[in-house]
Write an enzyme that holds these catalytic residues in place. Structure first.
Site, short mmCIF file in Angstrom:
data_model
loop_
_atom_site.label_atom_id
_atom_site.label_comp_id
_atom_site.label_asym_id
_atom_site.label_seq_id
_atom_site.Cartn_x
_atom_site.Cartn_y
_atom_site.Cartn_z
N ASN A 47 -3.61 1.60 10.56
CA ASN A 47 -4.52 1.84 9.17
C ASN A 47 -4.83 0.80 8.59
O ASN A 47 -3.94 0.14 7.82
CB ASN A 47 -3.57 2.89 8.51
N PRO A 48 -6.02 -0.03 9.10
CA PRO A 48 -6.16 -1.51 8.55
C PRO A 48 -6.85 -1.20 7.19
O PRO A 48 -7.24 -0.19 6.67
CB PRO A 48 -7.19 -1.86 9.56
N PHE A 99 0.85 -1.07 -0.14
CA PHE A 99 0.14 0.03 0.10
C PHE A 99 0.98 1.30 -0.12
O PHE A 99 1.77 1.32 0.61
CB PHE A 99 -0.98 -0.07 1.15
#
Ligand SMILES: C[S@@+](CC[C@H](N)C(=O)[O-])C[C@H]1O[C@@H](n2cnc3c(N)ncnc32)[C@H](O)[C@@H]1O
Length: 305
Positions: free
Chosen positions: A200-201, A95
């Site tokens: 921050n899943p 990410f």
């Protein structure tokens, strides 16, 4: 004889025009970043460069075509992404850090006890990805013991790489765990000893429409949090409750549609007081914070690690 170098300004102009035509919003800025990357100079010094040789121009054309034709994120093409005061390596499988996550880092940093007070703050980053949260905290607070948890192997490789780079640069090394943030037994040896849990899943409800650029290139395992966006967040809040010291802090990022639900999950958990909802720089609901409310003898005696 080598051909004359090509003037930089013209190469940037051509790249910006191609990017704009390919639908890239910040075409001028991206053109400068791509050209600076290929030229091996800071973007701010690009226009001072003597000129680019034919091989460099060809490489710029290749990157611009990858950006416009395949929609590859700029950060993957450059191999780095800004992360607060750091630059982190990124590429397929991980990410790309977003500016809004900075707000959680700042919130947590503001709540850690001042250095030098005899307490070594323990901080846990659940769902660490490239390591943006963990590594920024370790950078800002060399006295902290920072743990980073990541489940997926491709992301874990970027995390290990960034952690090694930051340790080589002199930051306090972080502790990396290959684990599942929804596992209630995770980090059981840190139970009751952690001063802050930050996460921050993956949180996008699967029904959401995403820009193609995101859908096509960043791993789905980093993005989607089940039908309600809370599949990872809910067990993660329970895990955080077991890890935190009394008076410890939790910060969880969420989708802009799920702030109220995440706040309710944290409130219902039972261990947290002062549950607060926060917005991002665009004014959208973005993260929830809370502090564990039970103060017991352990905390008063200052027996944290
Ligand atoms: C939205 S990304 C955030 C990455 C990083 N914290 C950041 O802010 O850039 C979520 C990360 O959680 C990881 N992940 C997904 N499910 C997980 C789980 N159950 N346990 C641990 N990590 C998980 C993904 O691989 C991905 O790296």
């Amino acid at each position: 004889m080598d051909p004359q170098p090509v003037p930089v300004a013209g190469v940037v102009r051509t790249a910006a025009a191609a990017l704009a035509q390919g639908g890239v919003e910040s075409a001028q800025a991206e053109a400068r970043l791509i050209c600076a990357h290929v030229a091996g100079v800071e973007a701010s010094r690009l226009m001072l460069a003597d000129g680019l040789d034919r091989a460099a121009v060809a490489e710029i054309e290749r990157l611009v075509a990858a950006r416009t034709g395949e929609g590859i994120p700029l950060q993957y093409l450059l191999g780095t992404a800004p992360s607060g005061r750091l630059d982190l390596a990124v590429g397929p499988g991980v990410f790309i850090p977003r500016p809004e996550t900075e707000l959680l880092v700042e919130w947590v940093l503001a709540r850690l006890p001042a250095p030098g007070g005899g307490v070594r703050p323990v901080v846990v980053d659940l769902c660490a990805g490239s390591g943006t949260i963990a590594l920024e905290i370790a950078h800002a607070r060399p006295d902290a013991e920072v743990h980073a948890v990541e489940l997926h192997e491709p992301a874990l490789q970027w995390l290990r790489r960034n952690a090694a780079t930051r340790a080589d640069a002199g930051d306090t090394p972080i502790v990396i765990h290959h684990g599942d943030a929804t596992d209630p037994e995770l980090l059981s040896d840190l139970r009751g000893e952690v001063m802050a849990v930050v996460s921050n899943p993956p949180y996008i409800p699967v029904t959401d429409q995403l820009p193609e650029e995101v859908l096509g290139h960043e791993p789905a395992t980093a993005l989607f949090g089940g039908a309600d966006g809370l599949v990872v967040a809910v067990p993660l809040v329970d895990l955080a409750a077991t890890l935190l010291v009394p008076g410890g802090h939790l910060a969880v990022e969420h989708d802009d549609t799920t702030g109220a639900e995440v706040a309710a999950v944290v409130g219902r958990q039972g261990r947290f007081g002062t549950v607060e909802q926060h917005t991002d720089l665009a004014g959208r609901p973005r993260f929830v914070t809370a502090t564990t409310c039970d103060v017991d003898q352990t905390a008063q005696e200052g027996t944290h690690r």
